[in-house]
Enzyme design. Structure first.
Site, PDB file in Angstrom:
ATOM      1  N   ARG A   6      29.192 -14.261  91.840  1.00 55.48           N
ATOM      2  CA  ARG A   6      29.717 -13.979  90.492  1.00 55.48           C
ATOM      3  C   ARG A   6      29.009 -12.784  89.859  1.00 55.48           C
ATOM      4  O   ARG A   6      29.618 -11.986  89.160  1.00 55.48           O
ATOM      5  CB  ARG A   6      29.596 -15.230  89.612  1.00 55.48           C
ATOM      6  CG  ARG A   6      30.606 -16.317  90.024  1.00 55.48           C
ATOM      7  CD  ARG A   6      30.269 -17.669  89.438  1.00 55.48           C
ATOM      8  NE  ARG A   6      30.426 -17.709  88.003  1.00 55.48           N
ATOM      9  CZ  ARG A   6      29.737 -18.524  87.204  1.00 55.48           C
ATOM     10  NH1 ARG A   6      28.833 -19.350  87.709  1.00 55.48           N
ATOM     11  NH2 ARG A   6      29.961 -18.510  85.921  1.00 55.48           N
ATOM     12  N   ARG A  33      28.682 -27.892  87.170  1.00 53.33           N
ATOM     13  CA  ARG A  33      29.930 -27.178  87.449  1.00 53.33           C
ATOM     14  C   ARG A  33      29.940 -26.763  88.913  1.00 53.33           C
ATOM     15  O   ARG A  33      28.912 -26.387  89.464  1.00 53.33           O
ATOM     16  CB  ARG A  33      29.962 -25.906  86.585  1.00 53.33           C
ATOM     17  CG  ARG A  33      30.717 -26.054  85.303  1.00 53.33           C
ATOM     18  CD  ARG A  33      30.512 -24.848  84.424  1.00 53.33           C
ATOM     19  NE  ARG A  33      30.925 -23.588  85.042  1.00 53.33           N
ATOM     20  CZ  ARG A  33      30.999 -22.438  84.379  1.00 53.33           C
ATOM     21  NH1 ARG A  33      30.693 -22.393  83.108  1.00 53.33           N
ATOM     22  NH2 ARG A  33      31.378 -21.335  84.986  1.00 53.33           N
TER      23      ARG A  33
HETATM   24  P1  AMP Z   1      33.521 -18.432  83.445  1.00 57.72           P
HETATM   25  O1  AMP Z   1      33.522 -19.800  82.894  1.00 57.72           O
HETATM   26  O2  AMP Z   1      33.964 -17.382  82.458  1.00 57.72           O
HETATM   27  O3  AMP Z   1      32.223 -18.064  84.102  1.00 57.72           O
HETATM   28  O4  AMP Z   1      34.638 -18.400  84.591  1.00 57.72           O
HETATM   29  C1  AMP Z   1      34.548 -19.235  85.729  1.00 57.72           C
HETATM   30  C2  AMP Z   1      35.441 -18.684  86.837  1.00 57.72           C
HETATM   31  O5  AMP Z   1      36.812 -18.643  86.378  1.00 57.72           O
HETATM   32  C3  AMP Z   1      35.148 -17.246  87.263  1.00 57.72           C
HETATM   33  O6  AMP Z   1      34.123 -17.167  88.219  1.00 57.72           O
HETATM   34  C4  AMP Z   1      36.504 -16.827  87.823  1.00 57.72           C
HETATM   35  O7  AMP Z   1      36.721 -17.398  89.097  1.00 57.72           O
HETATM   36  C5  AMP Z   1      37.468 -17.488  86.858  1.00 57.72           C
HETATM   37  N1  AMP Z   1      37.774 -16.606  85.705  1.00 57.72           N
HETATM   38  C6  AMP Z   1      37.443 -16.824  84.393  1.00 57.72           C
HETATM   39  N2  AMP Z   1      37.895 -15.840  83.616  1.00 57.72           N
HETATM   40  C7  AMP Z   1      38.534 -14.964  84.433  1.00 57.72           C
HETATM   41  C8  AMP Z   1      39.202 -13.724  84.224  1.00 57.72           C
HETATM   42  N3  AMP Z   1      39.308 -13.170  83.007  1.00 57.72           N
HETATM   43  N4  AMP Z   1      39.756 -13.113  85.317  1.00 57.72           N
HETATM   44  C9  AMP Z   1      39.675 -13.659  86.526  1.00 57.72           C
HETATM   45  N5  AMP Z   1      39.029 -14.796  86.805  1.00 57.72           N
HETATM   46  C10 AMP Z   1      38.467 -15.464  85.770  1.00 57.72           C
END
Ligand code: AMP
Length: 195
Positions: free
Chosen positions: A148, A137
């Site tokens: 993050r 990813r």
């Molecule tokens: P994740 O797969 O949940 O780790 O999300 C990957 C990326 O998507 C994050 O680092 C954010 O850039 C974006 N993202 C996912 N969920 C959210 C959320 N609820 N609010 C804002 N950004 C999000």
């Protein structure tokens, strides 16, 4: 069963969400997956989200709140759902409260998967090695992960006291092997079912 899985990137939310989804027959709603699909399709939302995701920052609240508001209206969400990666800050949590209130429903439980930061870096390096070049990813690299985790600490961790106040927060020890974490989650969900 309506629940949130809360925890830093790499805590194992996705893995546990899939297990809950299978065991309870409820969908896993991952805003990260929804955004990655939008990026892959090259939609307007995807174009806006990509640079922010690549930098490890949050995308604007209105995008994810809108996506979740639409998604929970789908028929497969009737028996419940698992929120994975949403809400990510207090504003999103408040928007979710409003959404559920309008539907005259509420969350059953919020499960925090607690993992220490050093362990997260070890896990991400393993994930990168296992995925190989093609499958990796764009945001699975140590620099983005650092950002993050910082974003989690500053914006998402305040959800812990937020949900503690509602009496719905349960904590599991995410430092254990996947099976042991799953065992703790099952015990929590059984307790919730018993009421
Ligand atoms: P994740 O797969 O949940 O780790 O999300 C990957 C990326 O998507 C994050 O680092 C954010 O850039 C974006 N993202 C996912 N969920 C959210 C959320 N609820 N609010 C804002 N950004 C999000």
């Amino acid at each position: 069963m309506k629940l949130i899985l809360l925890g830093p990137p790499g805590a194992g939310k996705g893995t546990q969400a899939q297990r809950i989804s299978t065991a309870y027959g409820i969908p896993q709603l991952s805003t990260g997956d929804m955004l990655r699909a939008a990026v892959a399709q090259g939609t307007k939302v995807g174009k806006k989200a990509k640079p922010l995701m690549d930098a490890g920052k949050l995308v604007p609240d209105d995008i994810v709140v809108g996506a979740i508001a639409d998604r929970i209206e789908a028929p497969d969400c009737k028996p419940g759902f698992i929120l994975d990666g949403f809400p990510r800050n207090v504003a999103q949590a408040k928007a979710l409260d409003e959404m559920l209130k309008k539907k005259k429903t509420a969350l059953d439980v919020v499960i925090e998967i607690r993992v220490d930061e050093a362990e997260l870096f070890n896990r991400i390096e393993t994930r990168i090695k296992q995925a190989g070049e093609a499958g990796v990813r764009a945001d699975d690299n140590p620099e983005t992960l650092k950002k993050r985790i910082e974003v989690y600490r500053e914006q998402t961790a305040p959800l812990i006291p937020y949900y503690q106040k509602t009496g719905k927060l349960k904590v599991v020890d995410g430092m254990q092997p996947v099976e042991a974490v799953w065992g703790q989650i099952q015990a929590i969900l059984k307790g919730v079912e018993r009421g």
